[in-house]
Design an enzyme around this catalytic site. Structure first.
Site, PDB file in Angstrom:
ATOM      1  N   GLY A 164       0.804  -1.220   0.000  1.00  0.00           N
ATOM      2  CA  GLY A 164       0.000   0.000   0.000  1.00  0.00           C
ATOM      3  C   GLY A 164       0.832   1.261   0.000  1.00  0.00           C
ATOM      4  O   GLY A 164       0.769   2.061  -0.932  1.00  0.00           O
TER       5      GLY A 164
ATOM      6  N   GLY B  39      -2.620 -12.546   0.312  1.00  0.00           N
ATOM      7  CA  GLY B  39      -3.455 -13.747   0.349  1.00  0.00           C
ATOM      8  C   GLY B  39      -3.320 -14.580  -0.913  1.00  0.00           C
ATOM      9  O   GLY B  39      -3.514 -15.805  -0.887  1.00  0.00           O
TER      10      GLY B  39
ATOM     11  N   ARG C  99      -8.990 -10.231  -8.931  1.00  0.00           N
ATOM     12  CA  ARG C  99      -7.871 -10.658  -8.082  1.00  0.00           C
ATOM     13  C   ARG C  99      -7.520 -12.109  -8.360  1.00  0.00           C
ATOM     14  O   ARG C  99      -6.351 -12.485  -8.407  1.00  0.00           O
ATOM     15  CB  ARG C  99      -8.198 -10.487  -6.582  1.00  0.00           C
ATOM     16  CG  ARG C  99      -8.629  -9.092  -6.159  1.00  0.00           C
ATOM     17  CD  ARG C  99      -7.660  -7.991  -6.535  1.00  0.00           C
ATOM     18  NE  ARG C  99      -6.432  -7.968  -5.769  1.00  0.00           N
ATOM     19  CZ  ARG C  99      -6.195  -7.158  -4.736  1.00  0.00           C
ATOM     20  NH1 ARG C  99      -7.104  -6.312  -4.341  1.00  0.00           N
ATOM     21  NH2 ARG C  99      -5.033  -7.194  -4.107  1.00  0.00           N
TER      22      ARG C  99
ATOM     23  N   TYR D  92     -12.435  -4.802   3.548  1.00  0.00           N
ATOM     24  CA  TYR D  92     -13.416  -5.900   3.602  1.00  0.00           C
ATOM     25  C   TYR D  92     -14.705  -5.521   2.855  1.00  0.00           C
ATOM     26  O   TYR D  92     -15.184  -4.397   2.936  1.00  0.00           O
ATOM     27  CB  TYR D  92     -13.735  -6.175   5.062  1.00  0.00           C
ATOM     28  CG  TYR D  92     -14.425  -7.497   5.316  1.00  0.00           C
ATOM     29  CD1 TYR D  92     -13.676  -8.659   5.473  1.00  0.00           C
ATOM     30  CD2 TYR D  92     -15.812  -7.578   5.422  1.00  0.00           C
ATOM     31  CE1 TYR D  92     -14.299  -9.874   5.720  1.00  0.00           C
ATOM     32  CE2 TYR D  92     -16.441  -8.790   5.669  1.00  0.00           C
ATOM     33  CZ  TYR D  92     -15.675  -9.940   5.821  1.00  0.00           C
ATOM     34  OH  TYR D  92     -16.283 -11.136   6.075  1.00  0.00           O
TER      35      TYR D  92
ATOM     36  N   TYR E 213      -4.791 -15.193  10.405  1.00  0.00           N
ATOM     37  CA  TYR E 213      -3.570 -14.936   9.628  1.00  0.00           C
ATOM     38  C   TYR E 213      -3.152 -13.467   9.689  1.00  0.00           C
ATOM     39  O   TYR E 213      -2.738 -12.880   8.684  1.00  0.00           O
ATOM     40  CB  TYR E 213      -3.728 -15.397   8.176  1.00  0.00           C
ATOM     41  CG  TYR E 213      -2.453 -16.003   7.644  1.00  0.00           C
ATOM     42  CD1 TYR E 213      -1.266 -15.263   7.663  1.00  0.00           C
ATOM     43  CD2 TYR E 213      -2.396 -17.304   7.177  1.00  0.00           C
ATOM     44  CE1 TYR E 213      -0.080 -15.804   7.230  1.00  0.00           C
ATOM     45  CE2 TYR E 213      -1.217 -17.856   6.731  1.00  0.00           C
ATOM     46  CZ  TYR E 213      -0.069 -17.093   6.761  1.00  0.00           C
ATOM     47  OH  TYR E 213       1.126 -17.625   6.331  1.00  0.00           O
TER      48      TYR E 213
ATOM     49  N   CYS F   5      14.800 -18.657   2.407  1.00  0.00           N
ATOM     50  CA  CYS F   5      14.485 -19.932   3.059  1.00  0.00           C
ATOM     51  C   CYS F   5      14.631 -19.787   4.568  1.00  0.00           C
ATOM     52  O   CYS F   5      15.046 -18.745   5.062  1.00  0.00           O
ATOM     53  CB  CYS F   5      15.371 -21.062   2.546  1.00  0.00           C
ATOM     54  SG  CYS F   5      17.050 -21.068   3.200  1.00  0.00           S
TER      55      CYS F   5
HETATM   56  N1  LIG Z   1       2.167 -12.191   7.965  1.00  0.00           N
HETATM   57  C1  LIG Z   1       1.020 -11.646   8.262  1.00  0.00           C
HETATM   58  O1  LIG Z   1       0.685 -11.224   9.360  1.00  0.00           O
HETATM   59  C2  LIG Z   1       0.121 -11.552   7.170  1.00  0.00           C
HETATM   60  C3  LIG Z   1       0.417 -12.239   6.014  1.00  0.00           C
HETATM   61  C4  LIG Z   1      -0.439 -12.124   4.995  1.00  0.00           C
HETATM   62  C5  LIG Z   1      -1.572 -11.356   5.105  1.00  0.00           C
HETATM   63  N2  LIG Z   1      -1.843 -10.700   6.240  1.00  0.00           N
HETATM   64  C6  LIG Z   1      -3.022  -9.895   6.360  1.00  0.00           C
HETATM   65  O2  LIG Z   1      -4.022 -10.432   5.513  1.00  0.00           O
HETATM   66  C7  LIG Z   1      -4.809  -9.395   4.959  1.00  0.00           C
HETATM   67  C8  LIG Z   1      -4.818  -9.470   3.456  1.00  0.00           C
HETATM   68  O3  LIG Z   1      -3.616  -8.975   2.885  1.00  0.00           O
HETATM   69  P1  LIG Z   1      -3.514  -8.656   1.336  1.00  0.00           P
HETATM   70  O4  LIG Z   1      -2.247  -7.924   1.069  1.00  0.00           O
HETATM   71  O5  LIG Z   1      -3.756  -9.913   0.586  1.00  0.00           O
HETATM   72  O6  LIG Z   1      -4.750  -7.632   1.146  1.00  0.00           O
HETATM   73  P2  LIG Z   1      -5.517  -7.210  -0.181  1.00  0.00           P
HETATM   74  O7  LIG Z   1      -6.292  -6.001   0.139  1.00  0.00           O
HETATM   75  O8  LIG Z   1      -4.553  -7.161  -1.343  1.00  0.00           O
HETATM   76  O9  LIG Z   1      -6.511  -8.438  -0.457  1.00  0.00           O
HETATM   77  C9  LIG Z   1      -7.682  -8.667   0.323  1.00  0.00           C
HETATM   78  C10 LIG Z   1      -8.660  -9.463  -0.541  1.00  0.00           C
HETATM   79  O10 LIG Z   1      -9.798  -9.795   0.247  1.00  0.00           O
HETATM   80  C11 LIG Z   1     -10.934  -9.757  -0.619  1.00  0.00           C
HETATM   81  N3  LIG Z   1     -12.164  -9.646   0.187  1.00  0.00           N
HETATM   82  C12 LIG Z   1     -12.594  -8.599   0.936  1.00  0.00           C
HETATM   83  N4  LIG Z   1     -13.748  -8.886   1.529  1.00  0.00           N
HETATM   84  C13 LIG Z   1     -14.077 -10.141   1.186  1.00  0.00           C
HETATM   85  C14 LIG Z   1     -15.162 -11.010   1.479  1.00  0.00           C
HETATM   86  N5  LIG Z   1     -16.167 -10.629   2.296  1.00  0.00           N
HETATM   87  N6  LIG Z   1     -15.161 -12.240   0.919  1.00  0.00           N
HETATM   88  C15 LIG Z   1     -14.165 -12.646   0.117  1.00  0.00           C
HETATM   89  N7  LIG Z   1     -13.122 -11.857  -0.215  1.00  0.00           N
HETATM   90  C16 LIG Z   1     -13.080 -10.632   0.322  1.00  0.00           C
HETATM   91  C17 LIG Z   1     -10.649  -8.569  -1.522  1.00  0.00           C
HETATM   92  O11 LIG Z   1     -11.395  -8.648  -2.735  1.00  0.00           O
HETATM   93  C18 LIG Z   1      -9.144  -8.706  -1.758  1.00  0.00           C
HETATM   94  O12 LIG Z   1      -8.816  -9.404  -2.907  1.00  0.00           O
HETATM   95  C19 LIG Z   1      -4.229  -8.101   5.505  1.00  0.00           C
HETATM   96  O13 LIG Z   1      -4.949  -7.716   6.636  1.00  0.00           O
HETATM   97  C20 LIG Z   1      -2.812  -8.487   5.852  1.00  0.00           C
HETATM   98  O14 LIG Z   1      -2.236  -7.634   6.812  1.00  0.00           O
HETATM   99  C21 LIG Z   1      -1.001 -10.786   7.277  1.00  0.00           C
END
Ligand SMILES: NC(=O)c1ccc[n+]([C@@H]2O[C@H](COP(=O)([O-])OP(=O)(O)OC[C@H]3O[C@@H](n4cnc5c(N)ncnc54)[C@H](O)[C@@H]3O)[C@@H](O)[C@H]2O)c1
Ligand SMILES: NC(=O)c1ccc[n+]([C@@H]2O[C@H](COP(=O)([O-])OP(=O)(O)OC[C@H]3O[C@@H](n4cnc5c(N)ncnc54)[C@H](O)[C@@H]3O)[C@@H](O)[C@H]2O)c1
Lengths: 463, 463
Positions: free
Chosen positions: B58, B183, B206, B278, B327, B415
């Protein structure tokens, strides 16, 4: 000397002292120096409460617990210049392989990620033995006793003189509340800066202590007498400091009634703590102590109200012409909570006097003679006076400090120098060590009032 | 090459790319390496939005502004091994004299004292050009594209398999919501770990993107079809990943109704942001986008309610036997706000799977071939497989990664290795460089999922 013998000699808890002289106990001065500094910080002459490893500032510790002290000592005695010691909030947590030019000891204290950076979480960790409060210089083993606060206060008063009184505090009267641990440096700093000083403390014992250590000249419980003394000295252009027993609010009210306007007005009562620090107006010290125990809520309420009243008088005196500033005790915020809406109408001392110095590259630093010999510090004083012979400000401080500062533990000095000049001082110290003009190496350290410290939200704050 | 020529060739904003090959532009590899890494992080193949210097996540930037990039480049080209460069939130703020063993570049990003560590204050400073968000690896020039998140997710799934499925994910079905930036690594990580995967995203574009980059195998908007596909693959013990267009809450409800219990259940929808992330249940994507603009308050309310419903279904599936974990998207907290009192009844992935690895000394690290030649990474893969020939886990990852990971910008690898083994890997890399088996030095870097990162309060959190 064997480890156990070293411990017996220098670190039999709670009695600590630094080795002196020019003989090494560790493998090099790089490790001997932090070893002596740690022990010096815990020396009874330096530390507030060695039994609890508390150096100063209520809870500022030099190490996590007595076992940690012993372990740090063991590591410092044994390690070589190919290793570095990591200390986390007073506990040695690693000896890593490094190289001769790397820092020998790396210390980090009291670090908490912002989301958890509050006292509740801190105390919880502390209770579990996982945390320690390092204060500004205790946890980094570079506390040097009251000289530090004395010099910072002196620098503040001098800077105030430069900004508002053409650089001359002769005939000027400074008034302040609070003559405790740090506030007690004000009377000596004021007279060293050429001014007269009237300090008010509700607790006669605190003033008594300043008399004993010669930080204050006279003491009285009689307002009229105190007034006569300081006005006479001011008149004659002499310097004098007077400690008056009383409530600061009441005294400011009397000054207003007498139309007596101080030239400079500040405050160092323990306003940051409205329950265990500040004493509310209208109570004797004994009554206050009793109420603190019986009804802390009520006590706090009275404190806040008294602070609002206190700041109200400060604002009136400011309007009459007193140069008025906050001295980092959070008084304005608590007075605001107590009902004084205009509490923030006067400035803090950092933006007023200290930040402008930082902006020019001026900054404080301190140094310690590892030999333990006062002559070594006098040698550095002398050499600095020769090197910076055009710096009248510095010459004045070093001359006065030599006369008035009693050493605590290993002899030390602190002063302010500009950018570029600090390097010159460092090279000069190298030369003094190399040529044998001092008997052992000199430790140079940071200060509690440097540009890192002023990031604090409530004390020594930028805001 | 002259400075201006270098800028024209490698850094004509917004088009950046790292020099490759074994010829130096800076004075040594110590400065050439950070130079190439900075430019690599801004390469269009690596960075999300090079025009705004945004690398990933972002707003995670590599430097404060285009002028700062140029100035950093100039300094890195000119400085020698007796200096160190200080970079504060993406701006070069000092070139200090140091020594050959000192770090050449010291970077600190987004640091705020706790009392001011909030987004309001951050945005204020950023608007004044005084701050930058560095994310986990963008501001330290060690982002390597999606391989990082892929490997971390793989490691999580494998660890989950070890803990709950005897180390074998064959015949196992993983279900998750969200196939966005991070994701979207789930389907490939799942199949690399030997499992089947059903991912649900409300936004077909996506999923389309994952199809193109071969991170997912198939896509459909038909629940029954998706179900048939994954159940068939599971049955046969094959690996398959399917992206289903829909609302994750609705799909979980259907699974419950069908008495179909996933083996593993998690979620990576953008739950951390209930307004711009969301998508609430009961709205099409288009309706959602419209409501976001017209009535964000209402939108938020619906989001929280939907998350409560979503987590409610997760808890039911957990009771039926799904290994369920959070997650790091803050879904539990917002579901709690939306009315699901038991939201925290399942664990986060860090305490479940990652912390136990940290406790053993296992940890991630990454490396980059400065030559730009993929063969150099294959050489490191090969050498590591020989050195750690008994580590089946590692061998599996390196073999799969070589087959399935497309390099972005300078070739790189990531790794996990245990304590002691990381040093061995470092010495091995030294040997590869020295003997010429790789064409230029290798950069080793920290990872976004190391034990420093897990101190974050909401993401990758310890809690
Ligand atoms: N290591 C970690 O802690 C870790 C790792 C990976 C992701 N995350 C968290 O996971 C989240 C996702 O990250 P991202 O970069 O993929 O975000 P992103 O915004 O790129 O993707 C989120 C996806 O969720 C979908 N979505 C939203 N509402 C939905 C619903 N009701 N049903 C189905 N799909 C829905 C959106 O269309 C989008 O494609 C973030 O909060 C991120 O911080 C954390
Ligand atoms: N650099 C800085 O920011 C800086 C420097 C010095 C002091 N301070 C602040 O100043 C305050 C004082 O520090 P200290 O170490 O001297 O504290 P301390 O507790 O040792 O002393 C406070 C003194 O105030 C007196 N007092 C309390 N209420 C009073 C009242 N109503 N009238 C008169 N006297 C009263 C007490 O009797 C005590 O002697 C602290 O808040 C400290 O943080 C800040």
């Amino acid at each position: 000397m064997k480890y156990s013998e070293f411990i017996d000699t220098y670190a039999r808890h709670p009695v600590y002292r630094a080795p002196t002289g020019s003989r090494l106990h560790a493998k090099s001065w790089q490790t001997e120096a932090p070893l002596r500094m740690l022990l010096n910080n815990l020396h009874a002459e330096v530390a507030e409460d060695p039994a609890n490893l508390i150096v100063y500032g209520g809870t500022g510790q030099a190490a996590r617990n007595p076992e940690a002290v012993k372990e740090i000592i063991r590591l410092l005695l044994e390690m070589d210049e190919h290793h570095s010691l990591l200390v986390q909030s007073g506990k040695p947590i690693g000896l890593i392989r490094s190289h001769p030019s790397a820092p020998r000891v790396l210390i980090a204290n009291s670090n908490l990620v912002p989301a958890w950076a509050n006292w509740t979480h801190f105390e919880e960790l502390k209770a579990r033995g996982l945390m320690m409060y390092g204060q500004m210089t205790a946890g980094s083993w570079i506390y040097i006793g009251s000289q530090g606060i004395l010099q910072g206060t002196w620098e503040t008063f001098v800077e105030c003189g430069k900004k508002y009184f053409n650089g001359d505090l002769k005939h000027r009267l400074i008034v302040s509340g609070g003559l405790g641990g740090m506030g007690g440096a004000q009377p000596l700093a004021a007279t060293m800066a050429g001014a007269c000083f009237l300090g008010v403390d509700v607790d006669p014992e605190r003033i008594q202590k300043r008399l004993q250590t010669k930080y204050i000249d006279r003491m009285t419980a009689d307002y009229e007498e105190a007034k006569r003394w300081v006005l006479a000295a001011c008149e004659k252009g002499e310097t004098l400091s007077v400690g008056l027993v009383g409530d600061i609010g009441d005294v400011l009210e009397r000054l207003l009634r007498d139309k007596l306007t101080p030239d400079i007005l500040t405050d160092q009562t323990s306003a940051h703590d409205p329950v265990n620090g500040y004493v509310p107006n209208g109570l004797s010290l004994q009554e206050a102590l009793a109420l603190r125990r019986s009804d802390p809520e009520k006590y706090k309420e009275r404190s806040l109200k008294s602070m609002a009243r206190h700041v109200g008088f400060m604002l009136q005196l400011k309007e009459r012409g007193s140069v008025t500033f906050d001295y980092g005790n959070n008084l304005r915020e608590l007075a605001r909570q107590g009902g004084e809406a205009r509490a923030f109408d006067y400035n803090g001392f950092i933006p007023e006097f200290i930040r402008p110095l930082f902006c020019e590259g001026q900054g404080p630093f301190r140094w310690v003679a590892l030999s333990g010999d006062p002559e070594d510090i006098y040698a550095t004083d002398q050499a600095l006076m020769e090197l910076f012979r055009d710096n009248a400000h510095l010459l004045h401080w070093l001359t006065e400090a030599r006369k008035k500062v009693a050493f605590q533990g290993l002899p030390s000095r602190i002063c302010w120098l500009g950018m570029g000049d600090r390097e010159k001082a460092g090279l000069l110290f190298n030369e003094l060590v190399k040529s044998g003009r001092v008997k052992a190496p000199i430790v140079i350290g940071r200060d509690h009032l440097d540009c890192g410290s002023v990031a604090s939200p409530n004390r020594e704050t930028e805001a």
